[in-house]
Every structure is written in structure tokens, then in C-alpha cells.
Design a protein around this motif. Structure first.
Motif, PDB file in Angstrom:
ATOM      1  N   GLY A   9       7.330  10.441 -11.756  1.00  0.00           N
ATOM      2  CA  GLY A   9       7.509  11.726 -10.943  1.00  0.00           C
ATOM      3  C   GLY A   9       8.201  12.441 -12.303  1.00  0.00           C
ATOM      4  O   GLY A   9       9.497  12.168 -12.790  1.00  0.00           O
ATOM      5  N   GLY A  10       7.897  13.699 -12.521  1.00  0.00           N
ATOM      6  CA  GLY A  10       8.380  14.613 -13.600  1.00  0.00           C
ATOM      7  C   GLY A  10       9.270  16.016 -12.786  1.00  0.00           C
ATOM      8  O   GLY A  10       9.069  17.011 -13.476  1.00  0.00           O
ATOM      9  N   GLY A  11       9.884  15.578 -11.881  1.00  0.00           N
ATOM     10  CA  GLY A  11      10.523  16.724 -11.172  1.00  0.00           C
ATOM     11  C   GLY A  11      12.072  16.688 -12.042  1.00  0.00           C
ATOM     12  O   GLY A  11      12.379  16.081 -13.114  1.00  0.00           O
ATOM     13  N   VAL A  31       5.484  10.003 -15.809  1.00  0.00           N
ATOM     14  CA  VAL A  31       4.047  10.288 -15.342  1.00  0.00           C
ATOM     15  C   VAL A  31       4.237  11.051 -14.279  1.00  0.00           C
ATOM     16  O   VAL A  31       4.769  10.880 -13.129  1.00  0.00           O
ATOM     17  CB  VAL A  31       3.530   8.812 -14.991  1.00  0.00           C
ATOM     18  CG1 VAL A  31       2.187   9.294 -14.355  1.00  0.00           C
ATOM     19  CG2 VAL A  31       3.405   7.990 -16.196  1.00  0.00           C
ATOM     20  N   GLU A  32       3.887  12.328 -14.253  1.00  0.00           N
ATOM     21  CA  GLU A  32       3.655  13.517 -13.182  1.00  0.00           C
ATOM     22  C   GLU A  32       2.343  13.609 -12.612  1.00  0.00           C
ATOM     23  O   GLU A  32       1.384  14.093 -13.619  1.00  0.00           O
ATOM     24  CB  GLU A  32       4.447  14.677 -13.556  1.00  0.00           C
ATOM     25  CG  GLU A  32       4.356  15.592 -13.010  1.00  0.00           C
ATOM     26  CD  GLU A  32       4.720  15.503 -11.317  1.00  0.00           C
ATOM     27  OE1 GLU A  32       3.975  15.867 -10.503  1.00  0.00           O
ATOM     28  OE2 GLU A  32       5.837  14.769 -11.158  1.00  0.00           O
ATOM     29  N   GLU A 125      -2.001  10.473 -11.952  1.00  0.00           N
ATOM     30  CA  GLU A 125      -1.516   9.752 -10.928  1.00  0.00           C
ATOM     31  C   GLU A 125      -1.065   8.225 -11.097  1.00  0.00           C
ATOM     32  O   GLU A 125      -1.927   7.613 -12.031  1.00  0.00           O
ATOM     33  CB  GLU A 125      -2.552   9.725  -9.840  1.00  0.00           C
ATOM     34  CG  GLU A 125      -2.450   9.194  -8.834  1.00  0.00           C
ATOM     35  CD  GLU A 125      -1.717   9.964  -7.922  1.00  0.00           C
ATOM     36  OE1 GLU A 125      -1.067   9.434  -7.046  1.00  0.00           O
ATOM     37  OE2 GLU A 125      -2.088  11.284  -7.527  1.00  0.00           O
ATOM     38  N   ALA A 126       0.080   8.131 -10.815  1.00  0.00           N
ATOM     39  CA  ALA A 126       0.482   6.454 -10.847  1.00  0.00           C
ATOM     40  C   ALA A 126      -0.019   5.791  -9.794  1.00  0.00           C
ATOM     41  O   ALA A 126       0.457   6.132  -8.645  1.00  0.00           O
ATOM     42  CB  ALA A 126       1.945   6.696 -11.235  1.00  0.00           C
ATOM     43  N   GLY A 127      -0.487   4.599  -9.995  1.00  0.00           N
ATOM     44  CA  GLY A 127      -0.693   3.673  -8.757  1.00  0.00           C
ATOM     45  C   GLY A 127       0.291   2.674  -8.615  1.00  0.00           C
ATOM     46  O   GLY A 127       1.497   2.877  -8.804  1.00  0.00           O
ATOM     47  N   ARG A 138       4.523  -3.535 -14.558  1.00  0.00           N
ATOM     48  CA  ARG A 138       3.473  -2.617 -14.902  1.00  0.00           C
ATOM     49  C   ARG A 138       3.077  -1.509 -13.852  1.00  0.00           C
ATOM     50  O   ARG A 138       2.955  -1.693 -12.833  1.00  0.00           O
ATOM     51  CB  ARG A 138       2.144  -3.433 -15.010  1.00  0.00           C
ATOM     52  CG  ARG A 138       0.943  -2.657 -15.718  1.00  0.00           C
ATOM     53  CD  ARG A 138      -0.257  -3.650 -15.798  1.00  0.00           C
ATOM     54  NE  ARG A 138      -0.523  -4.266 -14.624  1.00  0.00           N
ATOM     55  CZ  ARG A 138      -1.505  -5.261 -14.419  1.00  0.00           C
ATOM     56  NH1 ARG A 138      -2.042  -5.843 -15.547  1.00  0.00           N
ATOM     57  NH2 ARG A 138      -2.017  -5.602 -13.151  1.00  0.00           N
ATOM     58  N   VAL A 139       3.057  -0.302 -14.497  1.00  0.00           N
ATOM     59  CA  VAL A 139       2.215   0.970 -13.484  1.00  0.00           C
ATOM     60  C   VAL A 139       0.919   1.202 -13.851  1.00  0.00           C
ATOM     61  O   VAL A 139       0.538   1.256 -15.105  1.00  0.00           O
ATOM     62  CB  VAL A 139       3.090   1.993 -13.825  1.00  0.00           C
ATOM     63  CG1 VAL A 139       2.922   3.081 -12.985  1.00  0.00           C
ATOM     64  CG2 VAL A 139       4.871   1.742 -13.454  1.00  0.00           C
ATOM     65  N   ASP A 140       0.154   1.195 -12.897  1.00  0.00           N
ATOM     66  CA  ASP A 140      -1.227   1.804 -13.065  1.00  0.00           C
ATOM     67  C   ASP A 140      -1.253   3.262 -13.358  1.00  0.00           C
ATOM     68  O   ASP A 140      -0.711   3.703 -12.174  1.00  0.00           O
ATOM     69  CB  ASP A 140      -2.101   1.171 -11.792  1.00  0.00           C
ATOM     70  CG  ASP A 140      -3.490   1.574 -12.067  1.00  0.00           C
ATOM     71  OD1 ASP A 140      -4.268   0.973 -13.003  1.00  0.00           O
ATOM     72  OD2 ASP A 140      -3.905   2.530 -11.570  1.00  0.00           O
ATOM     73  N   ARG A 141      -1.789   3.877 -14.259  1.00  0.00           N
ATOM     74  CA  ARG A 141      -1.887   5.292 -14.185  1.00  0.00           C
ATOM     75  C   ARG A 141      -3.476   5.454 -14.369  1.00  0.00           C
ATOM     76  O   ARG A 141      -4.208   5.444 -15.510  1.00  0.00           O
ATOM     77  CB  ARG A 141      -1.151   5.594 -15.608  1.00  0.00           C
ATOM     78  CG  ARG A 141      -1.272   7.232 -15.595  1.00  0.00           C
ATOM     79  CD  ARG A 141      -0.763   7.729 -17.011  1.00  0.00           C
ATOM     80  NE  ARG A 141      -1.006   7.298 -18.080  1.00  0.00           N
ATOM     81  CZ  ARG A 141      -2.144   8.133 -18.765  1.00  0.00           C
ATOM     82  NH1 ARG A 141      -2.589   8.986 -18.245  1.00  0.00           N
ATOM     83  NH2 ARG A 141      -2.466   7.436 -20.092  1.00  0.00           N
ATOM     84  N   GLY A 142      -4.082   5.710 -13.389  1.00  0.00           N
ATOM     85  CA  GLY A 142      -5.665   6.006 -13.327  1.00  0.00           C
ATOM     86  C   GLY A 142      -6.544   4.985 -13.999  1.00  0.00           C
ATOM     87  O   GLY A 142      -7.394   5.136 -14.733  1.00  0.00           O
TER      88      GLY A 142
END
Length: 385
Positions: A9-11, A31-32, A125-127, A138-142
Motif C-alpha cells: 500500500g503506497g498511500g 507495493v502499490e 498487485e500484492a498477492g 513472503r509477499v506474492d507480487r504478480g
């Protein structure tokens, strides 16, 4: 303790968290999913607690230079009568600063500028977030995994990460209201820095900016999903007979600049803001109604408190336990107070209830009003080492 983090989130809250983490020596990726933030065209008020958090992050001076202090104004009736006048100078004496108004897009730009190039990945998009070992998340990013020692979920009121961590939680609920808002296309000769007007079942307010333009907002009691074919025309119809400068603010607005959002909140408090090495922050943790102007300020407090906890505790898990213990009681109390303020503001519709509220406000001494404000504004940030 680990040294890599992924912020989802890039807010405002996500960027502030990234700045705080970098200030304590962490490597951070933000990741936004959006290319342009939803609220880029609106404005924001920053109270003393939010400004102190920005000072701790090293960007307070730049934000103040781009802001306008709210020294004059207050709360009015649709006919123009004053319910309460705001004494920004008195508030400044009490907490060291007036409330400051700034375009949200400007604040976002200043926060982004405080991060190294390449830190913010937009359109990404973060999964799912998964724990892949005793010290790695771990963050899934696309389809591309990002391994880190810490994940900060700053993915807003509709947080998917929160939903996965707390599947039994009811999630955000509609508050019963919607907000329409915009920044004027040109400057106006406004007599006050800030005003809020309460009518029966409706609210209209404005924040003046340094360049003479202003942000205005209209809060209406509407079912979720209600939309107007011509929002600006609808607002002209509803507010044409309200006091100046309400019609002038609408006249100075381009139809395409009007934003319309349902107002949601996390009415059921979360049991924790941390699970393992995942921290919830900002609206993902405590989405609140905007009636106290504290949503962004609470997210900024979160960011500083999280970074401070990571400098003092021996493990990430211990730091997140401390973060939760320090942030959850305060932010949830502010959220509850914001909900109560809405019930006493634009949500009142019965003439007798409105009359009683108005009388009580007129009789409240300004010093008492300042003391009530200080309950939320008087916050001191922890040191970041």
C-alpha cells in the motif's frame, strides 16, 4: 533482528511507514496496486499529532511549508450563524502548532520524495502473504515472490491482508454516509481558513490552501452505492441556499474533479494489529469516519511507533507485540470518538435534536473546546534512535 520489509500500500500510511523503516536502517519495498491514488484530488487537515509524526520522519518542515495554518473559521449553521469559532492561535499556544491544510496529492508527493527512487512499485498487485520460515515472510507480487523480514499491511479499508489474517472479522461496514469532495480549479477570496457547516442530515466544509484554492467536502446521508449522473449539479441543488462561500466553492469547481466515496469504517475493533511478522497499519487496522480529521494522523502515528518499536525490541515479533500494545488502544478510542462525533454532527436530522446540539455548542466556552481537541492532538512521538 531482520532488516528488510515489504509495505503493501503506497498511500500516506504506507509511505510514512517506509520512511520510518528506512530511517532506522531497513531496506524497504512499497507495493502499490494503483497507478494513481484514489484521493489524489482531495485535501487533508493535519493536526499536531500528525505533524509531530512527520517531524519524527524528517519531513515535517517540508509539509508545513506546503500547508496553510487553520487560524480562523469554525462551525456554522446553513444560514451562516456561528455555532463555534475556531481560535487557531489558542490551539497553537496549547500544542505548538495550528491544524494545517494541504492538498493530499502534495502530501503524497512529499512523502514519496523522501524515499529513494525505485522504492515505490506502482501498478503492482500484492498477492497472499505467507510465512516461509521462522524469520521470513513472503509477499506474492504478480507471480514474483518478495521475501522480507517484515510485512506492513497498509492496503486500506478493504485490506485483503487483514481479511486473510482475520477471516471471522466482519470487515468494513458502511457508515450510512457518503462524501463528495474536490479542490477548486481557481483561487477564491475566502474569509476563513476552515469552516464546517452542519445542516439536517448534511455537512459542508472547506479547507483553504496556500495558493488560494480550497478543498471542499459535502457529507450526505446516503445508502451505499448511491451515485448521481451529475454530482456537481446535485450538490448545487442541495446547497444553493446555504451561506457563502458554499455556493462559490461549488461554482469554482470543475465537474470532472468531483470525487464521490461511500464512507466505511471498521466498526468492530480488531483483536490485534500484528500477527507473527505482519503488521497492520492505517485504515487496514482502524479505518474510521472522517469526523475528527484523524484518519491520516493516526496512520502517521502508527508509522513512527512501528519504527520505534523495531529499534528497541530484540526481535521483529516482540516489536510488533509492542506496536500493537501501544497503537491499538489509542487508535480504536479515536475511531470510537469519530463515530460519536458524526452522530452529533451531520447525522442529526430531527429538528429538536439539532436545536439542542446547536444550543450546547454555542454555550461551550472556547477553552473547553480546545481541551476536547487536545485529547486527540496531544501526542508525542517516540524517538527513532
Amino acid at each position: 533482528m531482520g532488516r528488510t520489509a515489504v509495505v503493501v500500500g503506497g498511500g500516506i500510511g504506507g509511505l510514512a511507514a517506509a520512511i520510518g523503516l528506512r530511517r532506522i536502517g531497513w531496506e524497504v519495498t512499497v507495493v502499490e496496486r494503483a497507478g494513481v491514488l484514489d484521493d489524489a484530488g482531495a485535501g487533508i487537515s493535519l493536526a499536531a499529532n500528525g505533524l509531530r509524526a512527520l517531524d519524527a520522519l524528517g519531513v515535517g518542515e517540508a509539509v508545513r511549508e506546503a500547508s496553510r495554518g487553520q487560524y480562523t473559521g469554525g462551525t456554522r449553521t446553513p444560514g451562516g450563524g456561528w455555532l463555534a469559532r475556531m481560535d487557531g492561535a489558542e490551539l497553537e499556544r496549547a500544542v505548538g502548532t495550528p491544524i494545517m491544510g494541504i492538498p493530499r496529492a502534495t502530501l503524497h508527493r512529499l512523502l514519496h520524495a523522501a524515499l529513494p527512487a525505485g522504492t515505490l512499485l506502482t501498478g503492482a498487485e500484492a498477492g497472499p502473504v505467507t510465512q516461509i520460515g521462522p524469520g521470513t515472510v513472503r509477499v506474492d507480487r504478480g507471480g514474483t515472490p518478495l521475501a522480507a523480514d517484515l510485512v506492513v499491511a497498509a492496503d486500506g479499508i478493504g485490506s485483503k491482508i487483514r481479511g486473510r489474517l482475520f477471516p471471522a472479522h466482519p470487515g468494513p461496514l458502511h457508515s450510512g454516509s457518503a462524501v463528495l469532495r474536490a479542490v477548486t480549479a481557481q483561487p477564491l477570496a475566502l474569509r476563513t481558513d476552515f469552516e464546517l457547516t452542519w445542516g439536517r442530515g448534511a455537512e459542508f466544509g472547506h479547507i483553504a490552501f496556500p495558493d488560494g484554492r480550497a478543498e471542499w467536502h459535502a457529507v450526505l446521508a446516503l445508502p451505499a452505492g448511491t451515485r448521481f449522473a451529475d454530482p456537481l449539479a446535485e450538490l448545487h441543488r442541495r446547497f444553493h441556499d446555504w451561506h457563502d462561500p458554499v455556493p462559490a466553492l461549488l461554482d469554482a469547481t470543475r465537474p470532472e474533479d468531483v470525487l464521490h466515496h461511500d464512507i466505511g469504517e471498521l466498526r468492530t475493533p480488531l483483536p490485534s494489529y500484528a500477527v507473527g511478522r505482519i503488521a497492520l497499519l492505517g485504515d487496514a487496522a482502524h479505518a474510521m469516519t472522517p469526523n475528527l480529521g484523524q484518519g491520516a494522523c493516526q496512520a502517521l502515528e502508527d508509522a513512527v511507533t512501528l519504527a520505534a518499536a523495531l529499534t528497541t525490541e530484540p526481535t521483529v515479533e516482540a516489536a510488533l507485540v509492542r506496536y500493537d500494545a501501544e497503537r491499538r488502544p489509542r487508535s480504536q478510542a479515536v475511531a470510537k470518538a469519530a463515530r460519536q462525533a458524526g452522530r452529533m454532527g451531520h447525522q442529526l436530522a430531527h429538528p429538536l435534536a439539532v436545536a439542542l446540539r446547536n444550543t450546547a455548542m454555542r454555550l461551550t466556552p472556547s477553552r473547553t473546546a480546545v481541551r476536547m481537541i487536545l485529547r486527540h492532538h496531544a501526542w508525542e512521538p517516540p524517538g527513532l534512535g
